[in-house]
Design a protein around this motif. Structure first.
Motif, PDB file in Angstrom:
ATOM      1  N   LEU A 204      44.427  27.259  34.655  1.00 60.20           N
ATOM      2  CA  LEU A 204      43.558  27.741  33.578  1.00 60.20           C
ATOM      3  C   LEU A 204      44.338  27.944  32.289  1.00 60.20           C
ATOM      4  O   LEU A 204      43.842  27.640  31.190  1.00 60.20           O
ATOM      5  CB  LEU A 204      42.883  29.048  34.004  1.00 60.20           C
ATOM      6  CG  LEU A 204      41.843  28.922  35.110  1.00 60.20           C
ATOM      7  CD1 LEU A 204      41.414  30.295  35.600  1.00 60.20           C
ATOM      8  CD2 LEU A 204      40.628  28.137  34.626  1.00 60.20           C
ATOM      9  N   GLU A 205      45.567  28.463  32.398  1.00 62.41           N
ATOM     10  CA  GLU A 205      46.372  28.649  31.196  1.00 62.41           C
ATOM     11  C   GLU A 205      46.773  27.314  30.583  1.00 62.41           C
ATOM     12  O   GLU A 205      46.848  27.178  29.352  1.00 62.41           O
ATOM     13  CB  GLU A 205      47.609  29.478  31.529  1.00 62.41           C
ATOM     14  CG  GLU A 205      47.303  30.942  31.797  1.00 62.41           C
ATOM     15  CD  GLU A 205      48.543  31.752  32.127  1.00 62.41           C
ATOM     16  OE1 GLU A 205      48.530  32.969  31.893  1.00 62.41           O
ATOM     17  OE2 GLU A 205      49.523  31.161  32.629  1.00 62.41           O
ATOM     18  N   VAL A 232      38.435  29.349  26.957  1.00 67.29           N
ATOM     19  CA  VAL A 232      39.203  30.043  25.913  1.00 67.29           C
ATOM     20  C   VAL A 232      38.530  31.349  25.516  1.00 67.29           C
ATOM     21  O   VAL A 232      39.160  32.392  25.418  1.00 67.29           O
ATOM     22  CB  VAL A 232      39.392  29.142  24.674  1.00 67.29           C
ATOM     23  CG1 VAL A 232      40.174  29.881  23.593  1.00 67.29           C
ATOM     24  CG2 VAL A 232      40.093  27.850  25.061  1.00 67.29           C
ATOM     25  N   GLY A 233      37.214  31.269  25.322  1.00 70.03           N
ATOM     26  CA  GLY A 233      36.470  32.449  24.886  1.00 70.03           C
ATOM     27  C   GLY A 233      36.258  32.457  23.395  1.00 70.03           C
ATOM     28  O   GLY A 233      37.173  32.133  22.624  1.00 70.03           O
ATOM     29  N   LEU A 276      30.615  33.597  33.155  1.00 64.90           N
ATOM     30  CA  LEU A 276      31.656  32.660  33.602  1.00 64.90           C
ATOM     31  C   LEU A 276      32.973  32.930  32.878  1.00 64.90           C
ATOM     32  O   LEU A 276      34.056  32.888  33.478  1.00 64.90           O
ATOM     33  CB  LEU A 276      31.203  31.223  33.364  1.00 64.90           C
ATOM     34  CG  LEU A 276      30.006  30.739  34.201  1.00 64.90           C
ATOM     35  CD1 LEU A 276      29.583  29.344  33.764  1.00 64.90           C
ATOM     36  CD2 LEU A 276      30.356  30.747  35.688  1.00 64.90           C
ATOM     37  N   ARG A 277      32.883  33.213  31.570  1.00 64.33           N
ATOM     38  CA  ARG A 277      34.103  33.521  30.812  1.00 64.33           C
ATOM     39  C   ARG A 277      34.761  34.788  31.352  1.00 64.33           C
ATOM     40  O   ARG A 277      35.984  34.864  31.471  1.00 64.33           O
ATOM     41  CB  ARG A 277      33.768  33.691  29.327  1.00 64.33           C
ATOM     42  CG  ARG A 277      34.932  34.190  28.480  1.00 64.33           C
ATOM     43  CD  ARG A 277      36.135  33.283  28.610  1.00 64.33           C
ATOM     44  NE  ARG A 277      37.369  33.919  28.148  1.00 64.33           N
ATOM     45  CZ  ARG A 277      38.581  33.505  28.462  1.00 64.33           C
ATOM     46  NH1 ARG A 277      38.738  32.448  29.257  1.00 64.33           N
ATOM     47  NH2 ARG A 277      39.640  34.124  28.014  1.00 64.33           N
ATOM     48  N   TRP A 278      33.932  35.787  31.713  1.00 59.78           N
ATOM     49  CA  TRP A 278      34.501  37.039  32.241  1.00 59.78           C
ATOM     50  C   TRP A 278      35.253  36.777  33.531  1.00 59.78           C
ATOM     51  O   TRP A 278      36.344  37.317  33.740  1.00 59.78           O
ATOM     52  CB  TRP A 278      33.389  38.056  32.482  1.00 59.78           C
ATOM     53  CG  TRP A 278      33.921  39.389  32.925  1.00 59.78           C
ATOM     54  CD1 TRP A 278      34.271  40.433  32.127  1.00 59.78           C
ATOM     55  CD2 TRP A 278      34.181  39.801  34.280  1.00 59.78           C
ATOM     56  NE1 TRP A 278      34.744  41.494  32.899  1.00 59.78           N
ATOM     57  CE2 TRP A 278      34.706  41.129  34.220  1.00 59.78           C
ATOM     58  CE3 TRP A 278      34.042  39.198  35.525  1.00 59.78           C
ATOM     59  CZ2 TRP A 278      35.066  41.842  35.362  1.00 59.78           C
ATOM     60  CZ3 TRP A 278      34.411  39.903  36.660  1.00 59.78           C
ATOM     61  CH2 TRP A 278      34.910  41.215  36.574  1.00 59.78           C
ATOM     62  N   ALA A 281      38.598  35.017  32.675  1.00 57.71           N
ATOM     63  CA  ALA A 281      39.552  35.951  32.062  1.00 57.71           C
ATOM     64  C   ALA A 281      40.031  36.991  33.061  1.00 57.71           C
ATOM     65  O   ALA A 281      41.212  37.364  33.076  1.00 57.71           O
ATOM     66  CB  ALA A 281      38.900  36.620  30.844  1.00 57.71           C
ATOM     67  N   ASN A 282      39.124  37.452  33.906  1.00 52.93           N
ATOM     68  CA  ASN A 282      39.506  38.473  34.884  1.00 52.93           C
ATOM     69  C   ASN A 282      40.440  37.900  35.951  1.00 52.93           C
ATOM     70  O   ASN A 282      41.366  38.587  36.395  1.00 52.93           O
ATOM     71  CB  ASN A 282      38.253  39.041  35.545  1.00 52.93           C
ATOM     72  CG  ASN A 282      38.540  40.288  36.363  1.00 52.93           C
ATOM     73  OD1 ASN A 282      39.020  41.288  35.828  1.00 52.93           O
ATOM     74  ND2 ASN A 282      38.254  40.241  37.649  1.00 52.93           N
ATOM     75  N   ALA A 283      40.209  36.655  36.371  1.00 53.53           N
ATOM     76  CA  ALA A 283      41.100  36.024  37.347  1.00 53.53           C
ATOM     77  C   ALA A 283      42.513  35.897  36.790  1.00 53.53           C
ATOM     78  O   ALA A 283      43.504  36.182  37.483  1.00 53.53           O
ATOM     79  CB  ALA A 283      40.548  34.651  37.742  1.00 53.53           C
TER      80      ALA A 283
END
Length: 298
Positions: A204-205, A232-233, A276-278, A281-283
């Motif tokens: 993801l990064e 990215v968000g 989905l973004r949360w 980001a949380n993962a």
């Protein structure tokens, strides 16, 4: 039950009829008082007035601030209700009734306290009440069951007390076995999940870096905009205490909605994109915490 003598209609007067209606109203509107479950607490409230939305007959019978225990809770003899004075205590020590593998019953409190196992679940409630009074400071702490000074001498034991002692031993052995099985399952799950989570974080990064370094306008195309919003968000994700969203120092908290309006995306899809973004980001955040913990241990 004694019943009032029925007066024939021909003999009934206006005053008697008024008295009859008054007695009927009194019975229908009689207060239904509920007491606080804490032993020794004298507070009570009128449940009927509370459900009807009417003021109670006495100010002290107000139901404001009262709480009710849910299903699965240990239910004391005074009922499920707790007054505002003791609500915080009961919430902090809200014990759940638990049946052990051996078929006996205990109570598990969030503070770590557990009731000695009993053959009948109704005997667990008094033990929880004793625990509440101990936490309240009305009772001194109970000595541990393994304290030599509080052990029952052999001469004072009965067949029943000895059976209880063996039951405690067998329950303890069962609990220890269950704890070992839970620990093994947790370690197995951890060993499988952590490498996968760390690998997902790396991927993801890498995707995030690839997107942010690309010079294209990721908001121009609907699909590109969705990928950017998830990976990215677009909203500000600053969680620092005291941070206030604005259009100068961050993207604010409305950027995703603006992107949805730009591409005529339905509201439910915009909300789902935010979810989905949360998760993404949380993962990444959890994986970073695991890496930080591993580096501290080393």
């Amino acid at each position: 039950m004694n019943r009032e003598t029925r007066t024939p209609l021909a003999d009934l007067t206006e005053n008697q009829l008024e008295t009859l209606y008054a007695e009927l109203d009194a019975h229908r509107n009689a207060p239904q008082l509920r007491h606080c479950l804490i032993p020794g607490c004298l507070r009570e409230f009128d449940a009927m007035a509370r459900m009807a939305g009417d003021p109670p007959a006495q100010p002290s019978w107000s139901g404001d601030g009262w709480r009710q225990l849910g299903n699965g809770s240990v239910v004391p003899r005074n009922g499920r209700y707790v007054c505002p004075d003791h609500a915080e205590l009961v919430i902090a020590h809200h014990a759940r009734r638990v049946q052990t593998v051996s078929g006996r019953w205990t109570a598990a409190c969030p503070c770590g306290w557990a009731a000695p196992s009993q053959r009948w679940y109704g005997l667990v409630a008094p033990l929880w009440e004793e625990h509440l009074l101990t936490e309240l400071g009305d009772l001194p702490p109970a000595p541990p069951v393994t304290d030599p000074e509080h052990r029952t001498p052999l001469a004072e034991h009965t067949e029943q007390s000895l059976a209880e002692l063996y039951d405690r031993l067998w329950d303890a052995e069962t609990d220890s076995q269950e704890a070992r099985e839970v620990a093994r399952a947790a370690m197995l799950g951890y060993s499988l999940a952590v490498p996968a989570l760390l690998g997902a974080k790396t991927s993801l990064e890498a995707l995030r870096q690839r997107i942010t370094l690309d010079s294209r306008d990721w908001t121009a195309d609907k699909t590109d905009a969705w990928l950017y919003a998830v990976l990215v968000g677009v909203n500000c994700e600053n969680t620092d205490e005291g941070h206030v969203h604005n259009d100068i120092d961050c993207n604010g908290d409305q950027a995703l909605w603006d992107l949805g309006l730009q591409h005529d995306i339905p509201t439910d899809q915009v909300i789902r994109t935010g979810h989905l973004r949360w998760w993404v980001a949380n993962a990444v955040k959890v994986a970073q915490q695991i890496e930080a913990g591993a580096s501290d241990d080393s």
